[in-house]
Motif scaffolding. Structure first.
Motif, PDB file in Angstrom:
ATOM      1  N   GLN A   1      34.765  58.928  19.858  1.00 20.06           N
ATOM      2  CA  GLN A   1      34.544  57.798  18.962  1.00 20.06           C
ATOM      3  C   GLN A   1      35.533  56.663  19.247  1.00 20.06           C
ATOM      4  O   GLN A   1      35.163  55.485  19.260  1.00 20.06           O
ATOM      5  N   GLU A   2      36.777  57.025  19.506  1.00 21.03           N
ATOM      6  CA  GLU A   2      37.811  56.022  19.761  1.00 21.03           C
ATOM      7  C   GLU A   2      37.575  55.277  21.067  1.00 21.03           C
ATOM      8  O   GLU A   2      38.078  54.162  21.248  1.00 21.03           O
ATOM      9  N   PHE A   3      36.812  55.891  21.978  1.00 22.81           N
ATOM     10  CA  PHE A   3      36.464  55.220  23.231  1.00 22.81           C
ATOM     11  C   PHE A   3      35.158  54.434  23.115  1.00 22.81           C
ATOM     12  O   PHE A   3      34.625  53.939  24.111  1.00 22.81           O
ATOM     13  N   GLY A   4      34.624  54.340  21.899  1.00 24.76           N
ATOM     14  CA  GLY A   4      33.463  53.501  21.658  1.00 24.76           C
ATOM     15  C   GLY A   4      32.115  54.189  21.750  1.00 24.76           C
ATOM     16  O   GLY A   4      31.074  53.529  21.682  1.00 24.76           O
ATOM     17  N   HIS A   5      32.083  55.494  21.899  1.00 23.56           N
ATOM     18  CA  HIS A   5      30.813  56.199  22.028  1.00 23.56           C
ATOM     19  C   HIS A   5      30.216  56.516  20.649  1.00 23.56           C
ATOM     20  O   HIS A   5      30.931  56.601  19.649  1.00 23.56           O
ATOM     21  N   GLN A   6      28.911  56.701  20.613  1.00 25.30           N
ATOM     22  CA  GLN A   6      28.189  56.945  19.361  1.00 25.30           C
ATOM     23  C   GLN A   6      28.225  58.423  19.004  1.00 25.30           C
ATOM     24  O   GLN A   6      27.657  59.257  19.704  1.00 25.30           O
ATOM     25  N   VAL A   7      28.882  58.734  17.920  1.00 25.06           N
ATOM     26  CA  VAL A   7      28.995  60.111  17.458  1.00 25.06           C
ATOM     27  C   VAL A   7      27.924  60.390  16.408  1.00 25.06           C
ATOM     28  O   VAL A   7      27.775  59.631  15.446  1.00 25.06           O
ATOM     29  N   VAL A   8      27.189  61.469  16.615  1.00 26.38           N
ATOM     30  CA  VAL A   8      26.174  61.886  15.649  1.00 26.38           C
ATOM     31  C   VAL A   8      26.633  63.193  15.005  1.00 26.38           C
ATOM     32  O   VAL A   8      26.741  64.224  15.667  1.00 26.38           O
ATOM     33  N   PHE A   9      26.932  63.108  13.721  1.00 26.99           N
ATOM     34  CA  PHE A   9      27.295  64.299  12.957  1.00 26.99           C
ATOM     35  C   PHE A   9      25.993  64.864  12.393  1.00 26.99           C
ATOM     36  O   PHE A   9      25.422  64.335  11.447  1.00 26.99           O
ATOM     37  N   LEU A  10      25.512  65.926  13.040  1.00 25.69           N
ATOM     38  CA  LEU A  10      24.207  66.479  12.684  1.00 25.69           C
ATOM     39  C   LEU A  10      24.348  67.645  11.714  1.00 25.69           C
ATOM     40  O   LEU A  10      24.966  68.664  12.040  1.00 25.69           O
ATOM     41  N   ILE A  11      23.789  67.493  10.559  1.00 22.89           N
ATOM     42  CA  ILE A  11      23.800  68.560   9.562  1.00 22.89           C
ATOM     43  C   ILE A  11      22.515  69.364   9.698  1.00 22.89           C
ATOM     44  O   ILE A  11      21.411  68.824   9.551  1.00 22.89           O
ATOM     45  N   GLY A  12      22.663  70.637  10.009  1.00 25.66           N
ATOM     46  CA  GLY A  12      21.500  71.499  10.235  1.00 25.66           C
ATOM     47  C   GLY A  12      20.908  72.000   8.937  1.00 25.66           C
ATOM     48  O   GLY A  12      20.924  73.207   8.664  1.00 25.66           O
ATOM     49  N   ASP A  13      20.395  71.080   8.140  1.00 30.92           N
ATOM     50  CA  ASP A  13      19.847  71.488   6.849  1.00 30.92           C
ATOM     51  C   ASP A  13      18.581  72.324   7.011  1.00 30.92           C
ATOM     52  O   ASP A  13      18.310  73.221   6.206  1.00 30.92           O
ATOM     53  N   PHE A  14      17.809  72.075   8.090  1.00 33.11           N
ATOM     54  CA  PHE A  14      16.610  72.886   8.328  1.00 33.11           C
ATOM     55  C   PHE A  14      16.987  74.237   8.917  1.00 33.11           C
ATOM     56  O   PHE A  14      16.536  75.281   8.443  1.00 33.11           O
ATOM     57  N   THR A  15      17.840  74.240   9.953  1.00 32.53           N
ATOM     58  CA  THR A  15      18.218  75.495  10.608  1.00 32.53           C
ATOM     59  C   THR A  15      19.044  76.401   9.692  1.00 32.53           C
ATOM     60  O   THR A  15      19.038  77.618   9.862  1.00 32.53           O
ATOM     61  N   ALA A  16      19.734  75.816   8.731  1.00 33.67           N
ATOM     62  CA  ALA A  16      20.492  76.647   7.791  1.00 33.67           C
ATOM     63  C   ALA A  16      19.568  77.486   6.914  1.00 33.67           C
ATOM     64  O   ALA A  16      19.979  78.513   6.363  1.00 33.67           O
ATOM     65  N   LEU A  17      18.316  77.039   6.795  1.00 33.71           N
ATOM     66  CA  LEU A  17      17.343  77.805   6.017  1.00 33.71           C
ATOM     67  C   LEU A  17      16.904  79.064   6.759  1.00 33.71           C
ATOM     68  O   LEU A  17      16.360  79.991   6.160  1.00 33.71           O
ATOM     69  N   ILE A  18      17.151  79.069   8.082  1.00 27.46           N
ATOM     70  CA  ILE A  18      16.740  80.208   8.910  1.00 27.46           C
ATOM     71  C   ILE A  18      17.828  81.266   8.984  1.00 27.46           C
ATOM     72  O   ILE A  18      17.598  82.456   8.811  1.00 27.46           O
TER      73      ILE A  18
ATOM     74  N   LEU B   1      36.805  61.959  11.102  1.00 27.35           N
ATOM     75  CA  LEU B   1      35.954  60.968  11.747  1.00 27.35           C
ATOM     76  C   LEU B   1      36.029  59.623  11.035  1.00 27.35           C
ATOM     77  O   LEU B   1      36.329  59.549   9.837  1.00 27.35           O
ATOM     78  N   ASP B   2      35.750  58.563  11.783  1.00 26.94           N
ATOM     79  CA  ASP B   2      35.649  57.226  11.215  1.00 26.94           C
ATOM     80  C   ASP B   2      34.255  57.087  10.620  1.00 26.94           C
ATOM     81  O   ASP B   2      33.258  57.036  11.353  1.00 26.94           O
ATOM     82  N   ALA B   3      34.173  57.030   9.307  1.00 28.32           N
ATOM     83  CA  ALA B   3      32.877  57.008   8.630  1.00 28.32           C
ATOM     84  C   ALA B   3      32.027  55.812   9.048  1.00 28.32           C
ATOM     85  O   ALA B   3      30.801  55.918   9.166  1.00 28.32           O
ATOM     86  N   ALA B   4      32.672  54.672   9.306  1.00 24.85           N
ATOM     87  CA  ALA B   4      31.937  53.462   9.666  1.00 24.85           C
ATOM     88  C   ALA B   4      31.318  53.558  11.053  1.00 24.85           C
ATOM     89  O   ALA B   4      30.398  52.813  11.378  1.00 24.85           O
ATOM     90  N   LYS B   5      31.822  54.473  11.873  1.00 26.86           N
ATOM     91  CA  LYS B   5      31.348  54.611  13.251  1.00 26.86           C
ATOM     92  C   LYS B   5      30.637  55.945  13.491  1.00 26.86           C
ATOM     93  O   LYS B   5      30.443  56.350  14.627  1.00 26.86           O
TER      94      LYS B   5
END
Length: 420
Positions: free
Chosen positions: A73-90, A123-127
């Motif tokens: 993130q600090e190097f400018g890349h796009q971080v995706v924090f993925l919450i496995g809400d569907f897979t957690a059901l499995i 993590l930086d919430a804005a990024k």
């Protein structure tokens, strides 16, 4: 115009920082090419990391992945924090010998909210882009799920270590468990991930994502797995850090939501060897800065305790703020380094005055069981071994009014005495 963070460091410098402490990279050269392309084009990489919201409280071990995400993130890349809400059901065994219990949608919702409250301490919430895999997995439907399942054979699924072991030992493997790696892999397709991060026990699932992307004609994601963080009680044995992983059940952990005083104090208890391990995996200091610090400690220019304090303050500030970290350090120094007795840390003992306006200190000490008798109390007072509120009390006839006092007897006994 502000500097483009993608050019904050060269591709090689970025590579060294984002890969530090990794266990496995699939494939290093591909990551270097992606970083070079991003540097030249100004287009950030998509960095994906998935979290199943099955445990709502995070500790320092869980933050390893978040720390690596923050470096990207600090190097400018796009971080995706993925919450496995569907897979957690499995439910997923994740390298364990039994299936992780499936959760209800309501449990997932509550835990996911708790996760978001905690992860932005790193993590930086804005990024950070927060996504839920139900966005695309709910839409798959029965036909889509069957088509996805058709992409992998049972033989290939049994290459996963825990499946292989359970099959060999004739223990149950549910069919839905085979779906989990495929669904996690499909997440990478949906997000068009350039890099996926995970722990070592997730390697098989991450490889599935890489394969599915190839089959879709996409450039496959690079996979990076990190280590399992050892707990506070780990030690150096034969040149290696040895110990159980950080775990709440083993009480060798630092909780992200712990008060700053606890975070600082717990980290000051680790060995000097473990300190460098934690520094490498968790600190925001660059590898160059850490190398310089280590050299200074080795040469005697910097004391190991000072280096350890720097790390403990960094972690306390990360999960709280700089002011709280500074106060935590000062409080620890008062308690342990300066050997100052802090009133709030001492047990409270109530002593009755029997209706009298004053009570002899010697008798109060005996009533509070800090000494065996009034005679012993007077003897210690005469030797200068008793303090009241930090001041020596040497007069055997010393009397106290009603109220609360911090009393020290000798080097090892202290308490708050409340007279009423």
């Amino acid at each position: 115009m502000s500097e483009n963070p993608l050019r904050k460091a060269t591709p090689q410098e970025q590579f060294e920082e984002v890969t530090r402490g990794t266990v496995d990279i699939q494939v290093p050269e591909e990551l270097k090419k992606k970083l070079e392309r991003s540097y030249e084009t100004g287009k950030p990489l998509i960095i994906k990391a998935g979290f199943d919201p099955s445990r709502p409280d995070l500790h320092l071990g869980h933050s390893l992945l978040l720390t690596r995400m923050r470096r990207f993130q600090e190097f400018g890349h796009q971080v995706v924090f993925l919450i496995g809400d569907f897979t957690a059901l499995i439910g997923d065994p994740s390298g364990k010998n039994v299936t992780r219990p499936a959760l209800t949608r309501e449990e997932v919702k509550v835990n996911a909210k708790t996760y978001q409250d905690q992860v932005f301490k790193v993590l930086d919430a804005a990024k950070t882009q927060v996504r839920f895999n139900s966005e695309w997995l709910d839409k798959l439907g029965t036909e889509g799920m069957i088509r996805l399942a058709a992409r992998y054979s049972v033989q290939r699924m049994l290459e996963r270590d825990d499946f292989k072991t359970r099959f060999r030992e004739n223990r149950s493997i549910s069919i839905h468990e085979f779906l989990y790696p495929l669904l996690q892999g499909y997440d990478s397709v949906a997000l068009k991930a350039d890099v996926e991060l995970g722990a070592t026990d997730q390697l098989f699932n991450l490889l599935v994502g890489r394969q599915l992307m190839k089959e879709e004609g996409m450039e496959p994601q690079v996979i990076m797995t990190g280590p399992i963080l050892e707990g506070l009680d780990a030690k150096m044995v034969d040149g290696k850090i040895v110990g159980d992983k950080m775990s709440k059940s083993l009480d060798n952990y630092v909780g992200i939501s712990d008060p700053p005083e606890q975070i600082y104090g717990k980290l000051m208890s680790i060995t000097d060897d473990l300190m460098w391990r934690y520094y490498e995996l968790l600190s925001s200091r660059t590898l160059k800065e850490l190398s310089e610090l280590k050299q200074k400690v080795t040469s005697g220019e910097v004391h190991p305790k000072t280096a350890k304090s720097g790390f403990a303050q960094e972690m306390a500030a990360r999960f709280h703020d700089a002011e709280s970290a500074q106060k935590a350090m000062q409080g620890w120094e008062e308690r342990y380094s300066q050997k100052k007795i802090v009133a709030e840390d001492q047990p409270l003992v109530e002593v009755g005055m029997g209706g009298a306006p004053k009570l002899l200190l010697a008798k109060a000490l005996a009533e509070a069981k800090l000494v065996a008798s009034v005679t012993e109390a007077r003897k210690l007072m005469g030797q200068g071994g008793v303090k009241v509120n930090g001041e020596k009390a040497t007069d055997p006839k010393h009397e106290l009014d009603a109220g609360e006092y911090l009393v020290q007897v000798g080097k090892h006994k202290s308490a708050r005495i409340k007279l009423a």
